[in-house]
Design a protein around this motif. Structure first.
Motif, mmCIF file in Angstrom:
data_model
loop_
_atom_site.group_PDB
_atom_site.id
_atom_site.type_symbol
_atom_site.label_atom_id
_atom_site.label_comp_id
_atom_site.label_asym_id
_atom_site.label_seq_id
_atom_site.Cartn_x
_atom_site.Cartn_y
_atom_site.Cartn_z
ATOM 1 N N ALA A 151 0.838 -1.203 0.000
ATOM 2 C CA ALA A 151 0.000 0.000 0.000
ATOM 3 C C ALA A 151 0.875 1.255 0.000
ATOM 4 O O ALA A 151 1.992 1.245 0.490
ATOM 5 N N GLY A 152 0.335 2.326 -0.583
ATOM 6 C CA GLY A 152 1.030 3.604 -0.581
ATOM 7 C C GLY A 152 1.854 3.868 -1.823
ATOM 8 O O GLY A 152 2.272 4.986 -2.074
ATOM 9 N N GLN A 153 2.080 2.843 -2.648
ATOM 10 C CA GLN A 153 2.860 3.069 -3.866
ATOM 11 C C GLN A 153 1.943 3.416 -5.034
ATOM 12 O O GLN A 153 0.777 3.055 -5.052
ATOM 13 N N ARG A 154 2.494 4.131 -5.985
ATOM 14 C CA ARG A 154 1.721 4.511 -7.163
ATOM 15 C C ARG A 154 1.450 3.288 -8.028
ATOM 16 O O ARG A 154 2.264 2.370 -8.095
ATOM 17 N N ILE A 155 0.300 3.298 -8.704
ATOM 18 C CA ILE A 155 -0.090 2.172 -9.565
ATOM 19 C C ILE A 155 0.928 1.942 -10.672
ATOM 20 O O ILE A 155 1.234 0.803 -11.005
ATOM 21 N N ASP A 156 1.495 3.018 -11.247
ATOM 22 C CA ASP A 156 2.462 2.827 -12.333
ATOM 23 C C ASP A 156 3.718 2.102 -11.846
ATOM 24 O O ASP A 156 4.240 1.214 -12.522
ATOM 25 N N ASN A 157 4.179 2.438 -10.644
ATOM 26 C CA ASN A 157 5.352 1.740 -10.081
ATOM 27 C C ASN A 157 5.023 0.291 -9.758
ATOM 28 O O ASN A 157 5.844 -0.607 -9.958
ATOM 29 N N PHE A 158 3.822 0.046 -9.242
ATOM 30 C CA PHE A 158 3.382 -1.315 -8.943
ATOM 31 C C PHE A 158 3.367 -2.152 -10.224
ATOM 32 O O PHE A 158 3.859 -3.279 -10.260
ATOM 33 N N LEU A 159 2.820 -1.577 -11.306
ATOM 34 C CA LEU A 159 2.736 -2.296 -12.571
ATOM 35 C C LEU A 159 4.104 -2.555 -13.173
ATOM 36 O O LEU A 159 4.339 -3.601 -13.774
ATOM 37 N N LYS A 219 -12.692 0.125 -11.196
ATOM 38 C CA LYS A 219 -12.798 1.503 -11.681
ATOM 39 C C LYS A 219 -11.518 1.895 -12.404
ATOM 40 O O LYS A 219 -10.438 1.412 -12.085
ATOM 41 N N ARG A 220 -11.666 2.831 -13.346
ATOM 42 C CA ARG A 220 -10.498 3.398 -14.026
ATOM 43 C C ARG A 220 -9.730 4.274 -13.045
ATOM 44 O O ARG A 220 -10.326 4.881 -12.153
ATOM 45 N N ILE A 221 -8.432 4.334 -13.233
ATOM 46 C CA ILE A 221 -7.592 5.146 -12.353
ATOM 47 C C ILE A 221 -6.551 5.884 -13.193
ATOM 48 O O ILE A 221 -6.342 5.569 -14.356
ATOM 49 N N LYS A 222 -5.912 6.867 -12.569
ATOM 50 C CA LYS A 222 -4.831 7.623 -13.217
ATOM 51 C C LYS A 222 -3.497 7.006 -12.798
ATOM 52 O O LYS A 222 -3.418 6.342 -11.767
ATOM 53 N N PRO A 223 -2.423 7.255 -13.577
ATOM 54 C CA PRO A 223 -1.112 6.657 -13.258
ATOM 55 C C PRO A 223 -0.568 7.061 -11.889
ATOM 56 O O PRO A 223 0.248 6.352 -11.308
ATOM 57 N N GLU A 224 -1.019 8.196 -11.355
ATOM 58 C CA GLU A 224 -0.512 8.641 -10.056
ATOM 59 C C GLU A 224 -1.341 8.115 -8.875
ATOM 60 O O GLU A 224 -1.052 8.431 -7.719
ATOM 61 N N TYR A 225 -2.369 7.277 -9.160
ATOM 62 C CA TYR A 225 -3.196 6.712 -8.088
ATOM 63 C C TYR A 225 -2.320 5.937 -7.112
ATOM 64 O O TYR A 225 -1.474 5.141 -7.510
ATOM 65 N N LYS A 226 -2.525 6.179 -5.797
ATOM 66 C CA LYS A 226 -1.766 5.454 -4.769
ATOM 67 C C LYS A 226 -2.611 4.291 -4.254
ATOM 68 O O LYS A 226 -3.746 4.485 -3.818
ATOM 69 N N LEU A 227 -2.027 3.114 -4.301
ATOM 70 C CA LEU A 227 -2.725 1.893 -3.898
ATOM 71 C C LEU A 227 -2.990 1.861 -2.400
ATOM 72 O O LEU A 227 -2.179 2.329 -1.609
ATOM 73 N N GLN A 228 -4.137 1.288 -2.051
ATOM 74 C CA GLN A 228 -4.530 1.113 -0.657
ATOM 75 C C GLN A 228 -4.546 -0.378 -0.337
ATOM 76 O O GLN A 228 -4.784 -1.204 -1.227
ATOM 77 N N SER A 229 -4.327 -0.710 0.914
ATOM 78 C CA SER A 229 -4.389 -2.102 1.345
ATOM 79 C C SER A 229 -5.791 -2.639 1.042
ATOM 80 O O SER A 229 -6.790 -1.989 1.331
ATOM 81 N N GLY A 230 -5.862 -3.811 0.411
ATOM 82 C CA GLY A 230 -7.150 -4.422 0.081
ATOM 83 C C GLY A 230 -7.649 -4.085 -1.313
ATOM 84 O O GLY A 230 -8.611 -4.699 -1.786
#
Length: 193
Positions: free
Chosen positions: A18-26, A52-63
């Motif tokens: 959690a807390g990391q950006r979706i682009d970094n996670f991907l 849901k659609r998200i932006k590249p800067e979206y920060k992931l949440q636990s769950g």
């Protein structure tokens, strides 16, 4: 073309992710996929978080539940780094400290910290080859290829975040030493930074 990922993958985000950006996670999930392609699949809505659609800067949440679409990338000619290579095996002798969160390495001069720009081997690829069971190994910082010295590698995302925060807040001290031959004349050069 090689179909690396042939079906939709659903990943539930753990607390340590959690807390990391979706682009970094991907980028971590889709190794070898160019960043431009990752941004394209996010922009087109192929990657979804909680449906849901998200932006590249979206920060992931636990769950959070992340939908990762199938991705086609060209097959690479490079073989994966083998743990048997002399350079990789020598990295074991360079480890000066290790616990559950951190690995501290005395990086030898002449070894890159990561592959790229024509290099297929770097310290991080070598460590991953040595430790295939390690779920997470990421560089905390980098050193130039020709620079030897202490290199920090995080073994948990929480450690990486904490160490990056210390670097950002200047709570960590880094010292660089130079070995020179002969007498260093004080009128020649003084660097204080």
């Amino acid at each position: 073309m090689n179909m690396n990922n042939t079906s939709v993958k659903l990943v539930t985000i753990a607390a340590d992710e959690a807390g990391q950006r979706i682009d970094n996670f991907l980028r971590n999930q889709l190794k070898g996929v160019p960043k431009s392609m990752i941004y394209r699949i996010v922009r087109k809505g192929e990657v979804r978080v909680n449906k849901k659609r998200i932006k590249p800067e979206y920060k992931l949440q636990s769950g959070d539940e992340v939908r990762i679409p199938p991705v086609r990338i060209a097959e690479r000619d490079e073989a994966p780094v083998s743990a048997k290579l002399d350079k990789v095996a020598a990295l074991n002798d360079c480890i000066i400290f290790e616990d559950d969160y951190l690995l501290v390495l005395n990086k030898p001069s002449g070894t890159a910290v990561h592959g790229g720009s024509g290099l297929s081997f770097g310290v991080i690829e070598g460590l991953r080859a040595l430790r295939p069971e390690a779920r997470f190994l990421e560089l905390v910082h980098r050193l130039d290829r020709e620079t030897s010295g202490v290199l920090l590698v995080a073994k948990k995302r929480s450690a990486l975040r904490a160490l990056h925060e210390q670097l950002r807040m200047k709570a960590m001290q880094k010292d660089y030493l130079a070995l020179v031959r002969g007498q260093w004349q004080s009128h020649c050069k003084v660097v204080q930074a």
